[in-house]
Design an enzyme around this catalytic site. Structure first.
Site, PDB file in Angstrom:
ATOM      1  N   TYR A  55      21.042   7.598  11.752  1.00 51.11           N
ATOM      2  CA  TYR A  55      19.591   7.535  11.939  1.00 51.11           C
ATOM      3  C   TYR A  55      19.144   6.152  12.395  1.00 51.11           C
ATOM      4  O   TYR A  55      19.532   5.129  11.832  1.00 51.11           O
ATOM      5  CB  TYR A  55      18.850   7.902  10.650  1.00 51.11           C
ATOM      6  CG  TYR A  55      17.349   7.691  10.809  1.00 51.11           C
ATOM      7  CD1 TYR A  55      16.615   8.525  11.643  1.00 51.11           C
ATOM      8  CD2 TYR A  55      16.700   6.633  10.177  1.00 51.11           C
ATOM      9  CE1 TYR A  55      15.256   8.323  11.829  1.00 51.11           C
ATOM     10  CE2 TYR A  55      15.349   6.424  10.357  1.00 51.11           C
ATOM     11  CZ  TYR A  55      14.621   7.269  11.191  1.00 51.11           C
ATOM     12  OH  TYR A  55      13.288   7.056  11.385  1.00 51.11           O
ATOM     13  N   HIS A  85       4.426   2.748  19.650  1.00 55.75           N
ATOM     14  CA  HIS A  85       3.897   2.456  18.317  1.00 55.75           C
ATOM     15  C   HIS A  85       2.892   1.307  18.319  1.00 55.75           C
ATOM     16  O   HIS A  85       2.307   0.993  17.269  1.00 55.75           O
ATOM     17  CB  HIS A  85       5.051   2.114  17.367  1.00 55.75           C
ATOM     18  CG  HIS A  85       5.839   3.316  16.920  1.00 55.75           C
ATOM     19  ND1 HIS A  85       6.348   4.243  17.790  1.00 55.75           N
ATOM     20  CD2 HIS A  85       6.211   3.732  15.677  1.00 55.75           C
ATOM     21  CE1 HIS A  85       6.997   5.178  17.122  1.00 55.75           C
ATOM     22  NE2 HIS A  85       6.931   4.892  15.835  1.00 55.75           N
ATOM     23  N   ASN A 197       9.905  -1.371  10.968  1.00 52.52           N
ATOM     24  CA  ASN A 197       9.933  -0.882   9.592  1.00 52.52           C
ATOM     25  C   ASN A 197       9.819  -2.098   8.681  1.00 52.52           C
ATOM     26  O   ASN A 197      10.535  -3.081   8.860  1.00 52.52           O
ATOM     27  CB  ASN A 197      11.233  -0.155   9.299  1.00 52.52           C
ATOM     28  CG  ASN A 197      11.149   1.351   9.505  1.00 52.52           C
ATOM     29  OD1 ASN A 197      12.131   2.045   9.343  1.00 52.52           O
ATOM     30  ND2 ASN A 197       9.978   1.858   9.858  1.00 52.52           N
ATOM     31  N   TYR A 282     -23.369 -13.801 -22.510  1.00 57.29           N
ATOM     32  CA  TYR A 282     -21.948 -13.569 -22.255  1.00 57.29           C
ATOM     33  C   TYR A 282     -21.447 -14.301 -21.005  1.00 57.29           C
ATOM     34  O   TYR A 282     -20.288 -14.717 -20.944  1.00 57.29           O
ATOM     35  CB  TYR A 282     -21.675 -12.075 -22.074  1.00 57.29           C
ATOM     36  CG  TYR A 282     -21.775 -11.246 -23.330  1.00 57.29           C
ATOM     37  CD1 TYR A 282     -22.098 -11.805 -24.557  1.00 57.29           C
ATOM     38  CD2 TYR A 282     -21.543  -9.869 -23.276  1.00 57.29           C
ATOM     39  CE1 TYR A 282     -22.188 -11.037 -25.701  1.00 57.29           C
ATOM     40  CE2 TYR A 282     -21.631  -9.080 -24.415  1.00 57.29           C
ATOM     41  CZ  TYR A 282     -21.954  -9.675 -25.623  1.00 57.29           C
ATOM     42  OH  TYR A 282     -22.040  -8.909 -26.747  1.00 57.29           O
ATOM     43  N   ARG A 285     -20.657 -17.614 -22.455  1.00 56.96           N
ATOM     44  CA  ARG A 285     -19.820 -17.616 -23.646  1.00 56.96           C
ATOM     45  C   ARG A 285     -18.469 -16.940 -23.415  1.00 56.96           C
ATOM     46  O   ARG A 285     -17.449 -17.339 -23.990  1.00 56.96           O
ATOM     47  CB  ARG A 285     -20.572 -16.901 -24.768  1.00 56.96           C
ATOM     48  CG  ARG A 285     -19.834 -16.886 -26.074  1.00 56.96           C
ATOM     49  CD  ARG A 285     -20.633 -16.386 -27.266  1.00 56.96           C
ATOM     50  NE  ARG A 285     -21.756 -15.558 -27.021  1.00 56.96           N
ATOM     51  CZ  ARG A 285     -21.997 -14.394 -27.654  1.00 56.96           C
ATOM     52  NH1 ARG A 285     -21.114 -13.931 -28.524  1.00 56.96           N
ATOM     53  NH2 ARG A 285     -23.085 -13.715 -27.423  1.00 56.96           N
ATOM     54  N   PHE A 333      10.374   0.740   2.903  1.00 54.07           N
ATOM     55  CA  PHE A 333       9.178   0.431   3.685  1.00 54.07           C
ATOM     56  C   PHE A 333       7.889   0.922   3.026  1.00 54.07           C
ATOM     57  O   PHE A 333       6.802   0.622   3.490  1.00 54.07           O
ATOM     58  CB  PHE A 333       9.289   1.061   5.084  1.00 54.07           C
ATOM     59  CG  PHE A 333       9.718   2.509   5.053  1.00 54.07           C
ATOM     60  CD1 PHE A 333       8.933   3.482   4.470  1.00 54.07           C
ATOM     61  CD2 PHE A 333      10.936   2.885   5.611  1.00 54.07           C
ATOM     62  CE1 PHE A 333       9.326   4.813   4.441  1.00 54.07           C
ATOM     63  CE2 PHE A 333      11.340   4.210   5.587  1.00 54.07           C
ATOM     64  CZ  PHE A 333      10.534   5.186   5.000  1.00 54.07           C
ATOM     65  N   GLU A 418       6.221  11.920   6.760  1.00 51.70           N
ATOM     66  CA  GLU A 418       5.754  10.806   5.919  1.00 51.70           C
ATOM     67  C   GLU A 418       4.561  11.317   5.120  1.00 51.70           C
ATOM     68  O   GLU A 418       3.402  11.095   5.465  1.00 51.70           O
ATOM     69  CB  GLU A 418       5.411   9.613   6.809  1.00 51.70           C
ATOM     70  CG  GLU A 418       6.642   9.110   7.563  1.00 51.70           C
ATOM     71  CD  GLU A 418       6.331   8.427   8.879  1.00 51.70           C
ATOM     72  OE1 GLU A 418       5.147   8.159   9.145  1.00 51.70           O
ATOM     73  OE2 GLU A 418       7.277   8.184   9.653  1.00 51.70           O
TER      74      GLU A 418
END
Length: 514
Positions: A55, A85, A197, A282, A285, A333, A418
């Site tokens: 792969y 991409h 990746n 507050y 404090r 990834f 994915e």
């Protein structure tokens, strides 16, 4: 760049990342890293020559993983991957963030599990040191299968395509590389996938959020201490005994800092006796409890991000055992740890601003602070800080929406291959906007508290707080009557973001400690 950082893969420190972020350092790679890089690159060549499907080396990607690619098409496969991409949109990432992306990607690939040639790393180092920074759009990654779009834009520029910035000026990548004498990368098998990746874009954005959050935190510590004196509050809530019996480490550390910042204040001495107030609100404090909890979140984020900055997060990975190489596909990834770190930083940034806004509201309210209404000598004719507080309230409210966790969202991508993603890239990206909002709020508080201190003259506050007061007054004068206020607010925010007030909590800042 005034110094050189030698990247030791797997051992990058947070101070080194800070130096990369602020642009003060050139990069070099530890000589010991080149051996593993050569070995894994040779393993890829052996796999290609054997022709056995692996792969990302000689197959398609994602849903197309079952498609075998012929050896004579492998370079085209990697080049096509980057071009297809490079689909980011939106404003470009800051150069500070791009430097972090490049540095962390170099260090990750140099660990020797990615099968990338030394030539690629050499080219990345040359581009970085020449100040050639890829133009990377800030939107378009879901933080799983790596930050594919941002890292593709990074890689595209290294190939001599797309755009880069040099000294802040946008240029064609090919022209900038050519003038620097840098040969564009021609990708070999697996290299495109190894480059895109990874979690480096999400991590870089989150690191910027962390560094800005630390500056806001330190300035808020200074502002909160000044507000105590401006409102003639008590330092008793910072007594060490109170915090020791609870035991929260951040709270204990922050309370100690407030004690140090307020020690020796003439204003405090003036109302130690005959003060009819029993307890402060507050927002004065409970500062150690709130700011201490924020510090604990900052420390946790530093731990996660230091690990991730050193991580191998591409896919597949190559592992050697007794001369045999295995190609293993996994999911490093997936940026869930980064998304969680970013979400917790968002909570801290929002709470720092929320508490600061409440102190501004206290200071402008004469019934609570004992100061002139809206911190102006002649209220009524003049409005003073009335609407500056409204600005702070608007920004605090905006941060509440931005603080909603990004990590709980997921949309499947790549034809459901994915099917769960982290949204870490947005989680990290929104931190810069949040930090800038909170820097405005804290800047307003600093100006309001300085105004309150001035009303107590000729008494002085403590030595460290007088330093903060002087820093402010060097940029913004006392408000004796109404004037155009927006430039003063901008000046105060710039001071906060510059880190000029870091001295108020310098040794508490975890990225500096690290």
């Amino acid at each position: 760049m005034t110094k050189t950082i030698t990247l030791v893969p797997g051992q990058i420190t947070m101070p080194q990342l800070r130096a990369v972020w602020d642009g003060s350092a050139r990069l070099a790679l530890d000589p010991a890293a080149w051996g593993p890089v050569h070995a894994s690159a040779a393993a890829v060549r052996t796999i290609v020559e054997a022709g056995k499907p692996a792969y990302g080396i000689n197959t398609g990607f994602g849903k197309l993983a079952n498609t075998h690619i012929a050896e004579d098409q492998l370079e085209a496969l990697q080049t096509n991957l980057i071009r297809s991409h490079s689909v980011g949109v939106g404003p470009l990432m800051d150069d500070d963030v791009v430097r972090l992306i490049l540095a962390m990607k170099i260090a990750s690939l140099a660990r020797g599990f990615s099968g990338i040639r030394p030539l690629v790393l050499e080219t990345m180092l040359e581009a970085y040191n020449a100040g050639i920074l890829p133009c990377i759009p800030s939107k378009g990654s879901v933080g799983a299968s790596g930050d594919l779009a941002p890292l593709s834009h990074m890689t595209l520029a290294l190939m001599g395509e797309g755009r880069v910035r040099v000294d802040g000026v946008e240029r064609n990548a090919a022209d900038a590389l050519g003038e620097a004498g840098i040969t564009p990368i021609q990708l070999a098998a697996k290299e495109g996938l190894a480059l895109i990746n990874g979690t480096q874009a999400s991590t870089a954005l989150t690191l910027q959020g962390l560094f800005l959050a630390e500056r806001v935190f330190a300035a808020a510590i200074a502002a909160g201490a000044m507000s105590v004196d401006a409102a003639r509050g008590s330092d008793a809530p910072f007594d060490a005994r109170i915090h020791e019996v609870r035991g929260q480490p951040g709270q204990i550390a922050v309370a100690a800092r407030y004690r140090e910042l307020l020690a020796g204040s003439e204003i405090r001495q003036s109302h130690l006796t005959n003060d009819d107030r029993v307890q402060d609100p507050y927002s004065l404090r409970c500062q150690p409890q709130v700011m201490g909890a924020c510090l604990d979140l900052l420390r946790g984020a530093v731990t996660t991000l230091t690990i991730e900055a050193n991580a191998v997060s591409d896919n597949p990975l190559l592992f050697e055992h007794e001369g045999h190489w295995s190609v293993l596909s996994g999911g490093n990834f997936h940026a869930e740890p980064v998304a969680f770190a970013a979400d917790t930083l968002a909570l801290a940034i929002a709470e720092i601003g929320a508490l600061s806004e409440r102190r501004i509201a206290l200071l402008i309210d004469a019934s609570l602070s004992g100061l002139p209404a809206f911190l102006i000598p002649n209220p009524g004719l003049h409005s003073g800080f009335m609407i500056a507080h409204v600005t702070a309230a608007a920004l605090a409210s905006e941060n509440k929406s931005l603080a909603h966790p990004a990590s709980v969202d997921s949309l499947p991508t790549s034809a459901n291959q994915e099917d769960h993603v982290s949204m870490a890239t947005f989680a990290g990206r929104r931190l810069t906007d949040m930090a800038k909002n909170t820097a405005h709020i804290v800047g307003i508080e600093l100006l309001a508290a300085a105004q309150g201190i001035d009303f107590h003259r000729a008494m002085k506050t403590s030595v460290p707080l007088e330093k903060v007061h002087a820093q402010l007054r060097a940029e913004v004068p006392f408000h004796s009557d109404d004037r155009y206020l927006a430039p003063d607010l901008e000046a105060a925010q710039r001071m906060v973001l510059s880190g000029i007030f870091d001295h108020a909590a310098h040794d508490l800042l975890p990225s500096i400690e690290g």
